[in-house]
Scaffold this active site. Structure first.
Site, PDB file in Angstrom:
ATOM      1  N   TYR A  38      -3.831   4.525   2.348  1.00 63.03           N
ATOM      2  CA  TYR A  38      -4.314   4.420   3.875  1.00 63.03           C
ATOM      3  C   TYR A  38      -5.385   5.465   3.897  1.00 63.03           C
ATOM      4  O   TYR A  38      -6.320   5.149   5.024  1.00 63.03           O
ATOM      5  CB  TYR A  38      -2.678   5.008   4.522  1.00 63.03           C
ATOM      6  CG  TYR A  38      -1.752   4.103   4.072  1.00 63.03           C
ATOM      7  CD1 TYR A  38      -1.703   2.753   3.991  1.00 63.03           C
ATOM      8  CD2 TYR A  38      -0.564   4.582   4.243  1.00 63.03           C
ATOM      9  CE1 TYR A  38      -0.630   2.012   3.457  1.00 63.03           C
ATOM     10  CE2 TYR A  38       0.661   3.971   3.617  1.00 63.03           C
ATOM     11  CZ  TYR A  38       0.550   2.609   3.463  1.00 63.03           C
ATOM     12  OH  TYR A  38       1.627   1.800   3.012  1.00 63.03           O
TER      13      TYR A  38
ATOM     14  N   GLY B 291       0.743  -1.151   0.107  1.00 63.53           N
ATOM     15  CA  GLY B 291       0.034   0.064  -0.003  1.00 63.53           C
ATOM     16  C   GLY B 291       0.758   1.283   0.136  1.00 63.53           C
ATOM     17  O   GLY B 291       1.986   0.961   0.347  1.00 63.53           O
ATOM     18  N   HIS B 292       0.260   2.470  -0.193  1.00 68.65           N
ATOM     19  CA  HIS B 292       0.911   3.882  -0.056  1.00 68.65           C
ATOM     20  C   HIS B 292      -0.155   4.694   0.609  1.00 68.65           C
ATOM     21  O   HIS B 292      -1.330   4.241   0.800  1.00 68.65           O
ATOM     22  CB  HIS B 292       1.276   4.049  -1.600  1.00 68.65           C
ATOM     23  CG  HIS B 292       2.662   3.661  -2.135  1.00 68.65           C
ATOM     24  ND1 HIS B 292       3.629   4.035  -1.393  1.00 68.65           N
ATOM     25  CD2 HIS B 292       2.869   2.909  -3.124  1.00 68.65           C
ATOM     26  CE1 HIS B 292       4.850   3.231  -2.190  1.00 68.65           C
ATOM     27  NE2 HIS B 292       4.226   2.747  -3.231  1.00 68.65           N
ATOM     28  N   ASP B 293       0.567   5.955   0.605  1.00 70.78           N
ATOM     29  CA  ASP B 293      -0.205   7.026   1.411  1.00 70.78           C
ATOM     30  C   ASP B 293      -1.830   7.013   0.921  1.00 70.78           C
ATOM     31  O   ASP B 293      -2.723   7.249   1.698  1.00 70.78           O
ATOM     32  CB  ASP B 293       0.282   8.193   1.392  1.00 70.78           C
ATOM     33  CG  ASP B 293      -0.308   9.358   2.051  1.00 70.78           C
ATOM     34  OD1 ASP B 293       0.429   9.900   2.940  1.00 70.78           O
ATOM     35  OD2 ASP B 293      -1.532  10.106   1.424  1.00 70.78           O
ATOM     36  N   ILE B 294      -1.940   6.922  -0.451  1.00 75.25           N
ATOM     37  CA  ILE B 294      -3.365   7.134  -0.885  1.00 75.25           C
ATOM     38  C   ILE B 294      -4.273   6.190  -0.617  1.00 75.25           C
ATOM     39  O   ILE B 294      -5.593   6.350  -0.408  1.00 75.25           O
ATOM     40  CB  ILE B 294      -3.291   7.421  -2.469  1.00 75.25           C
ATOM     41  CG1 ILE B 294      -4.630   7.959  -3.012  1.00 75.25           C
ATOM     42  CG2 ILE B 294      -2.858   5.977  -3.206  1.00 75.25           C
ATOM     43  CD1 ILE B 294      -4.415   8.404  -4.462  1.00 75.25           C
TER      44      ILE B 294
ATOM     45  N   ASP C 162       1.601   8.973   5.160  1.00 69.59           N
ATOM     46  CA  ASP C 162       3.088   8.778   5.339  1.00 69.59           C
ATOM     47  C   ASP C 162       3.883   9.486   6.569  1.00 69.59           C
ATOM     48  O   ASP C 162       4.237   8.985   7.252  1.00 69.59           O
ATOM     49  CB  ASP C 162       3.899   8.999   4.163  1.00 69.59           C
ATOM     50  CG  ASP C 162       3.429   8.049   2.964  1.00 69.59           C
ATOM     51  OD1 ASP C 162       2.753   7.041   3.259  1.00 69.59           O
ATOM     52  OD2 ASP C 162       3.869   8.129   1.823  1.00 69.59           O
TER      53      ASP C 162
END
Length: 259
Positions: free
Chosen positions: A11, A6-9, A37
């Site tokens: 989460y 996963g990445h910031d978007i 992040d």
């Protein structure tokens, strides 16, 4: 979902944060990777570690600091979930006091194509804003009624388009209208407030944000310029236990970049 990438978007999508950001009838707008992040992740982890250290000094016991970026991003949304619960936050984007829906909390384009940010929430600030725009409070009789916000926003937008951003800022200078220029990354380090505060510093030939927060006794310092690709390849290979001669061969062959 701990086993999934996963990445910031991703989460902030899980927390309801991403859904709130953006204009009406447009896709949700990713707020860089500041919310998940850095806000929900790095800063919450730093807070957790420091809190754990302070507690350990009194108890003599250590503990695990479990800091998930989804949890942190959700925590940052606490106020908005509270506002939703008491009925003052709409599920629609661009329809609330702090998401661009209100005429007094939005960005407006000026005559030169640059932008102004207005955040005159409180009545005393709103009064200064409208008066400096050449309007009156009587033109906004239902200031907090979201049904009137689109019409009020248009009134303000029409006025802001008549002057350049710099002209407006001269007019608002020293007032409590809660107005600021929307600066680019090239402009921000040159703004008088940031210059006086030394918010940005030139270190190692690079203009970059200075350390924050600041401490009166143990001042922070910038330790180097942002690393370029391959700048620390040899050090990283050595940290992984790769023999120096093997690391050199990787770099010499081009398998690993070293700058």
């Amino acid at each position: 979902w701990s086993g999934m990438a996963g990445h910031d978007i991703d989460y902030i999508a899980l927390t309801g944060a991403l859904h709130t950001m953006g204009r009406r009838d447009e896709p949700p707008a990713p707020p860089l990777n500041l919310v998940g992040d850095y806000g929900g992740g790095a800063l919450y982890l730093a807070f957790g570690v420091l809190a754990g250290v302070i507690e350990a000094r009194s108890s003599g016991k250590g503990q695990v600091v479990d800091c998930a970026m989804v949890d942190g991003a959700a925590s940052l949304m606490s106020m908005f979930y509270a506002m939703k619960h008491i009925g003052v936050w709409s599920a629609d984007r661009d329809d609330n006091m702090l998401d661009g829906g209100a005429h007094f909390y939005d960005t407006y384009e000026c005559a030169d194509g640059k932008w102004i940010a207005a955040g005159a929430i409180e009545p005393q600030f709103h009064q200064v804003l409208v008066e400096k725009l050449g309007l009156t409070e009587e033109a906004f009789p239902a200031r907090m009624d979201r049904a009137h916000w689109p019409a009020y926003s248009k009134k303000i937008a029409d006025v802001f388009r008549k002057r350049s951003r710099d002209d407006w800022m001269k007019l608002f200078e020293g007032t409590d209208a809660c107005v600021a220029p929307v600066l680019s990354m090239d402009e921000a380090p040159k703004h008088p407030h940031n210059v006086t505060r030394e918010t940005f510093q030139t270190a190692f030939g690079v203009v970059q944000p200075g350390p924050a927060p600041r401490f009166s006794r143990t001042a922070g310092a910038i330790n180097g310029a942002p690393a370029t690709t391959g700048r620390h390849s040899k050090e990283v290979l050595q940290a992984w236990g790769v023999a120096p001669e093997l690391a050199d061969s990787y770099i010499k062959s081009g398998a690993v970049i070293q700058t």
